[in-house]
Design a protein around this motif. Structure first.
Motif, mmCIF file in Angstrom:
data_model
loop_
_atom_site.group_PDB
_atom_site.id
_atom_site.type_symbol
_atom_site.label_atom_id
_atom_site.label_comp_id
_atom_site.label_asym_id
_atom_site.label_seq_id
_atom_site.Cartn_x
_atom_site.Cartn_y
_atom_site.Cartn_z
ATOM 1 N N THR A 93 -21.753 67.667 -44.332
ATOM 2 C CA THR A 93 -21.087 66.978 -45.629
ATOM 3 C C THR A 93 -19.501 67.189 -45.555
ATOM 4 O O THR A 93 -19.026 68.328 -45.194
ATOM 5 N N VAL A 94 -18.815 66.299 -45.988
ATOM 6 C CA VAL A 94 -17.319 66.358 -46.321
ATOM 7 C C VAL A 94 -17.121 66.078 -47.649
ATOM 8 O O VAL A 94 -17.456 65.084 -48.258
ATOM 9 N N ARG A 95 -16.343 67.033 -48.197
ATOM 10 C CA ARG A 95 -15.999 66.873 -49.719
ATOM 11 C C ARG A 95 -14.411 66.635 -49.795
ATOM 12 O O ARG A 95 -13.682 67.692 -49.416
ATOM 13 N N ALA A 96 -14.108 65.638 -50.027
ATOM 14 C CA ALA A 96 -12.673 64.995 -50.166
ATOM 15 C C ALA A 96 -12.129 64.937 -51.517
ATOM 16 O O ALA A 96 -12.827 64.437 -52.460
ATOM 17 N N GLY A 97 -10.827 65.069 -51.846
ATOM 18 C CA GLY A 97 -10.206 64.926 -53.261
ATOM 19 C C GLY A 97 -8.928 64.141 -52.580
ATOM 20 O O GLY A 97 -8.301 64.250 -51.607
ATOM 21 N N GLY A 98 -8.490 63.480 -53.447
ATOM 22 C CA GLY A 98 -7.085 62.958 -53.445
ATOM 23 C C GLY A 98 -6.522 62.617 -54.720
ATOM 24 O O GLY A 98 -7.381 62.058 -55.415
ATOM 25 N N LEU A 99 -5.298 62.283 -54.950
ATOM 26 C CA LEU A 99 -4.739 61.460 -56.040
ATOM 27 C C LEU A 99 -5.078 60.171 -56.109
ATOM 28 O O LEU A 99 -5.525 59.482 -54.801
ATOM 29 N N GLN A 100 -4.941 59.371 -57.110
ATOM 30 C CA GLN A 100 -5.539 58.125 -57.269
ATOM 31 C C GLN A 100 -5.002 57.084 -56.121
ATOM 32 O O GLN A 100 -6.052 56.366 -55.528
ATOM 33 N N SER A 101 -3.983 57.017 -55.717
ATOM 34 C CA SER A 101 -3.345 56.054 -54.960
ATOM 35 C C SER A 101 -4.046 56.467 -53.480
ATOM 36 O O SER A 101 -4.446 55.468 -52.673
ATOM 37 N N ALA A 102 -4.110 57.633 -53.264
ATOM 38 C CA ALA A 102 -4.617 57.942 -51.917
ATOM 39 C C ALA A 102 -6.028 57.666 -51.766
ATOM 40 O O ALA A 102 -6.790 57.402 -50.968
ATOM 41 N N ALA A 103 -6.787 58.149 -52.962
ATOM 42 C CA ALA A 103 -8.243 57.861 -52.963
ATOM 43 C C ALA A 103 -8.599 56.292 -52.757
ATOM 44 O O ALA A 103 -9.412 55.997 -52.232
ATOM 45 N N ARG A 104 -7.649 55.502 -53.436
ATOM 46 C CA ARG A 104 -7.953 54.005 -53.268
ATOM 47 C C ARG A 104 -7.779 53.579 -52.055
ATOM 48 O O ARG A 104 -8.380 52.502 -51.316
ATOM 49 N N ARG A 105 -6.466 53.790 -51.357
ATOM 50 C CA ARG A 105 -6.034 53.128 -50.217
ATOM 51 C C ARG A 105 -6.524 53.912 -48.836
ATOM 52 O O ARG A 105 -6.306 53.525 -47.782
ATOM 53 N N LEU A 106 -6.857 55.312 -48.994
ATOM 54 C CA LEU A 106 -7.157 55.879 -47.757
ATOM 55 C C LEU A 106 -8.590 56.548 -47.708
ATOM 56 O O LEU A 106 -9.345 56.170 -46.954
#
Length: 302
Positions: A93-106
């Motif tokens: 399992t990989v639990r990843a977080g990111g700001l909105q633009s990074a979540a969308r594009r990456l």
């Protein structure tokens, strides 16, 4: 039986020295931190803390257990990585977080790639700012965070975390298509937007601080920052429909929008850099594969 989660609190206390500092670092209240450490004392059967002025400090037993905590927590992560690699298949399992633009594009494209290439890996994505993710990164409930920092506004680098550069991108001024400065073409001076209404992310975020700092440094004024939103689509609507202006990273901008005019900053180049934030120590096969996917996607961005 000693709870590993509480050992993390003890390790933080050894590093930071006060309950308040631990609470700030992990995103808990001081009373919650105190409660967890009190339970750890009961589990260990030893007196771990003693009074020191208005606060507390580690006893000899507390320092001993804290040293073991560092070893045990590192060993647990290494064991998980080794077990994951033993079968020859990438799983976990990989639990990843990111700001909105990074979540969308990456992050979202990385989830799709992992599903195709490593179907036995479960990826969980949460939209987060770094400040929100720090407790989870330290305590193990978040494995990787895509974070950012703006020119002139470096983020702190908390101990125990690794910040790996991922991507540099420019910042652009975003104006309504009918704005008077658009007709001239070319870069737009921040100084010329003194009388405009601005929009940015919520107060306390890096983006908000960057917009205010840029207006002060390049324009010599306090911006009329009337609108705030953590959603870039709302910010773009405020520009497109309500006539505000914004300063945004390239990754957040639509490819083509007749209602918006995107212009470089005239006074000086401005930019943002993205980082992969992970815990120090070995990464298991699942996390390694996910980091490789995100890094490859970042390199392919136009």
């Amino acid at each position: 039986m000693i709870d590993f989660r509480r050992l993390r609190f003890l390790r933080e206390f050894e590093e930071r020295g006060t309950l308040g500092a631990v609470a700030t670092a992990l995103g808990y209240s001081p009373s919650a931190v105190s409660q967890q450490l009190t339970l750890l004392e009961k589990e260990s059967g030893a007196r771990l803390f003693e009074k020191a002025g208005r606060g507390v400090r580690l006893t000899d037993a507390g320092r001993l257990l804290a040293r073991h905590a560092r070893i045990l927590l590192a060993a647990a992560e290494a064991a998980e990585a080794d077990l994951a690699a033993l079968g020859g298949q990438v799983r976990g399992t990989v639990r990843a977080g990111g700001l909105q633009s990074a979540a969308r594009r990456l992050l979202v494209p990385a989830v799709a790639r992992m599903a195709a290439e490593h179907p036995r890996v479960r990826v969980e994505v949460t939209e987060l700012e770094l400040e929100q993710a720090l407790p989870g990164l330290r305590l193990g409930s978040v494995d990787v965070m895509v974070s950012d920092e703006y020119d002139g506004h470096p983020r702190p680098r908390p101990g125990g975390l690794r910040f790996t550069p991922l991507l540099d991108e420019p910042l652009h001024l975003v104006l309504p298509a009918a704005h008077p400065l658009v007709r001239a073409g070319g870069p737009v001076p921040v100084a010329a937007l003194r009388d405009d209404i601005w929009t940015a992310s919520d107060e306390g975020t890096g983006h908000h601080a960057m917009v205010v700092g840029t207006c002060r440094a390049l324009g010599g004024y306090e911006p009329d920052l009337r609108h705030r939103s953590g959603d870039v689509d709302v910010i773009l609507d405020l520009v497109r429909i309500a006539g505000a202006v914004a300063l945004l990273p390239a990754m957040t901008l639509p490819a083509d929008d007749p209602g918006l005019a995107v212009r470089p900053v005239a006074e000086a180049a401005a930019g943002r850099r993205l980082f992969l934030v992970t815990r120090d120590g070995p990464a298991g096969p699942a996390l390694t594969a996910f980091l490789a996917a995100v890094t490859d996607l970042a390199q392919r961005l136009p």
